[in-house]
Design a protein around this motif. Structure first.
Motif, PDB file in Angstrom:
ATOM      1  N   LEU A 360      17.585  48.861  80.107  1.00  0.00           N
ATOM      2  CA  LEU A 360      16.962  50.146  79.784  1.00  0.00           C
ATOM      3  C   LEU A 360      17.941  51.170  79.223  1.00  0.00           C
ATOM      4  O   LEU A 360      17.537  52.281  78.861  1.00  0.00           O
ATOM      5  N   THR A 361      19.225  50.790  79.131  1.00  0.00           N
ATOM      6  CA  THR A 361      20.233  51.756  78.688  1.00  0.00           C
ATOM      7  C   THR A 361      19.909  52.371  77.325  1.00  0.00           C
ATOM      8  O   THR A 361      19.955  53.608  77.168  1.00  0.00           O
ATOM      9  N   PRO A 362      19.560  51.567  76.284  1.00  0.00           N
ATOM     10  CA  PRO A 362      19.246  52.171  74.983  1.00  0.00           C
ATOM     11  C   PRO A 362      18.080  53.150  75.049  1.00  0.00           C
ATOM     12  O   PRO A 362      18.086  54.198  74.385  1.00  0.00           O
ATOM     13  N   ALA A 363      17.036  52.834  75.843  1.00  0.00           N
ATOM     14  CA  ALA A 363      15.875  53.720  75.968  1.00  0.00           C
ATOM     15  C   ALA A 363      16.238  55.017  76.685  1.00  0.00           C
ATOM     16  O   ALA A 363      15.785  56.105  76.304  1.00  0.00           O
ATOM     17  N   ALA A 367      15.954  58.719  75.055  1.00  0.00           N
ATOM     18  CA  ALA A 367      15.222  59.820  75.688  1.00  0.00           C
ATOM     19  C   ALA A 367      16.116  61.043  75.854  1.00  0.00           C
ATOM     20  O   ALA A 367      15.689  62.187  75.628  1.00  0.00           O
ATOM     21  N   THR A 368      17.370  60.804  76.216  1.00  0.00           N
ATOM     22  CA  THR A 368      18.326  61.911  76.372  1.00  0.00           C
ATOM     23  C   THR A 368      18.564  62.616  75.045  1.00  0.00           C
ATOM     24  O   THR A 368      18.587  63.855  74.973  1.00  0.00           O
ATOM     25  N   THR A 377      10.159  64.666  76.310  1.00  0.00           N
ATOM     26  CA  THR A 377      10.149  63.206  76.275  1.00  0.00           C
ATOM     27  C   THR A 377       9.946  62.616  77.659  1.00  0.00           C
ATOM     28  O   THR A 377      10.590  63.040  78.628  1.00  0.00           O
ATOM     29  N   GLN A 378       9.027  61.674  77.737  1.00  0.00           N
ATOM     30  CA  GLN A 378       8.820  60.940  78.980  1.00  0.00           C
ATOM     31  C   GLN A 378       9.212  59.480  78.767  1.00  0.00           C
ATOM     32  O   GLN A 378       8.823  58.861  77.772  1.00  0.00           O
ATOM     33  N   LEU A 379       9.990  58.957  79.684  1.00  0.00           N
ATOM     34  CA  LEU A 379      10.426  57.555  79.631  1.00  0.00           C
ATOM     35  C   LEU A 379       9.554  56.742  80.575  1.00  0.00           C
ATOM     36  O   LEU A 379       9.501  57.005  81.776  1.00  0.00           O
TER      37      LEU A 379
END
Length: 450
Positions: A360-363, A367-368, A377-379
């Motif tokens: 999930l690091t890229p997502a 989002a950041t 933004t919601q993840l």
């Protein structure tokens, strides 16, 4: 363990997320408009010592106030935001600059019968200007002009700010030899729109002890109608008989002149001799605002001039003028009449990021980055099926979804789907951000009301 059926008390409004977002949008308009006129934000306690709140309450105020004991303390929930303001100014006098201009949006509590458009817990949105010793009458015209601008910014057009002066009424009742009963008479006359002239006359005779001739004379006086100039001209026929009346008429003429100078058209304000305001602390100009298409709801915004409200807390003269929007009542009417703009963006986020990889690091990094660009933004990381994830975004009216999988990561692109248009594109990170920012700007065009 026995379960308790969840329920909300009668007279207490509780909104779902989308209408709550609409309410917040209206509050944001209020804050921005009030700040535009140099008012600072203030927040006072919802609970005060009962003797502080009831210092100049009396009448209907004392009957409706929520009062309770906690240990040896006699406490009460605030009935409005004006009395706590008077206490605040008296308490912090040496730390404030005058004229002190403040706005406050907060909940107040009245133990009255819950009915259509009336609540026991409700938001008020107040502006007040407090002077030190004196306060220019120009403020009494500027206050309703701010309400005019506020309502127009919301998108309201058909409303009327009705203006009167308590000195005119006090002077008129003094001419009739009714000074001692003027408070009771004004509170009765203030109910004219709700109960009609026949019932008002009945109360004046039976409860206030007036002769029929005096009751009829009062009803004839408050029935003076016409353009603002015509009403003021009719009032000049009473001049020279009472000093207080003459002073009130002069103030009313000044306020109407400056209201026009502040840019308020006559279609949105009118001199109305029935306006008295039920609260005892008003001493000069008074206002009530009604929605012309919904007079049955009553006033959604009211207030006026007060000279002696802080006298119970300090020897200093701290005259003030203010006006209060019954925000919960106003929102109720707007909702009930389907006047809120359904295209207004009420989503809690502008974009939902859907990671399509185990890592999930890229997502998270995406989002950041989006949040740093000012994009809400919601993840979404729940282990749900793809269809359920899209339905989640759709139900919340989130306008955009970004899919981030192995292909997008490898190519340095983002797959952006516009849920409203049903279109999906694969673009660079920079283009994706621009697409979303442009969409956000379009969604906030127009007004919160239709």
């Amino acid at each position: 363990m026995a379960q308790i059926r969840p329920h909300t008390l009668s007279g207490f409004m509780e909104l779902l997320p989308a209408p709550q977002a609409q309410m917040e949008a209206i509050m944001d308009i209020l804050r921005k408009t009030y700040s535009l006129y140099g008012f600072c934000a203030l927040d006072t306690p919802a609970i005060e010592a009962a003797d502080v709140l009831l210092a100049k309450g009396g009448g209907e105020t004392e009957k409706q106030i929520y009062r309770f004991q906690k240990g040896d303390s006699d406490l009460a929930l605030r009935f409005d935001l004006t009395v706590p303001l008077a206490k605040y100014v008296a308490l912090h006098y040496n730390e404030l600059s005058f004229p002190f201009r403040r706005y406050q949006i907060g909940k107040v509590y009245r133990g009255e019968r819950a009915q259509r458009g009336r609540f026991r817990e409700f938001y008020q949105a107040d502006i007040d200007i407090i002077g030190d010793g004196k306060l220019s009458i120009v403020n009494e015209a500027e206050i309703p002009s701010i309400i005019y601008r506020t309502f127009r910014t919301m998108g309201l057009r058909r409303f009327q700010i009705r203006v009167n002066n308590r000195k005119i009424l006090n002077g008129f009742y003094a001419m009739l030899g009714l000074s001692e009963k003027s408070g009771d008479i004004m509170r009765t006359v203030d109910k004219l729109d709700k109960i009609g002239p026949e019932k008002v006359a009945e109360i004046l005779i039976d409860d206030c002890g007036l002769m029929r001739e005096l009751a009829d004379e009062i009803l004839r006086f408050i029935a003076i109608r016409g353009t603002n100039d015509e009403v003021l001209s009719s009032l000049h026929g009473y001049c020279g008989r009472n000093e207080t009346f003459d002073q009130g008429l002069g103030e009313l003429e000044t306020v109407t002149k400056y209201l026009a100078a502040f840019g308020v058209p006559e279609e949105n304000f009118a001199v109305d001799l029935t306006i008295a305001r039920g609260l005892d602390y008003y001493t000069g100009t008074v206002y009530e605002t009604t929605l012309l298409d919904h007079p049955e709801i009553g006033s959604v915004c009211s207030g006026g001039r007060y000279d002696n409200l802080a006298a119970y807390y300090t020897d200093r003269q701290l005259p003030g003028v203010g006006i209060s929007i019954g925000l919960t009542r106003l929102f109720y009417v707007l909702s009930e009449q389907n006047m809120l703009n359904e295209n207004w963006n009420t989503a809690p986020a502008d974009v939902l990021v859907l990671p399509m990889t185990d890592d999930l690091t890229p997502a998270i990094e995406l989002a950041t980055e989006l949040r740093q660009k000012g994009i809400r933004t919601q993840l979404y990381t729940e282990a749900k099926k793809f269809k359920a994830k899209i339905q989640y975004a759709d139900k919340l009216s989130i306008p955009y979804v970004i899919f981030l999988g192995e292909d997008e990561i490898a190519a340095g692109t983002l797959s952006v789907k516009d849920l409203k248009a049903g279109e999906q594109v694969s673009v660079s990170r920079e283009n994706a951000i621009n697409i979303i920012l442009d969409g956000i700007a379009r969604s906030h065009q127009g007004t919160i009301l239709k």
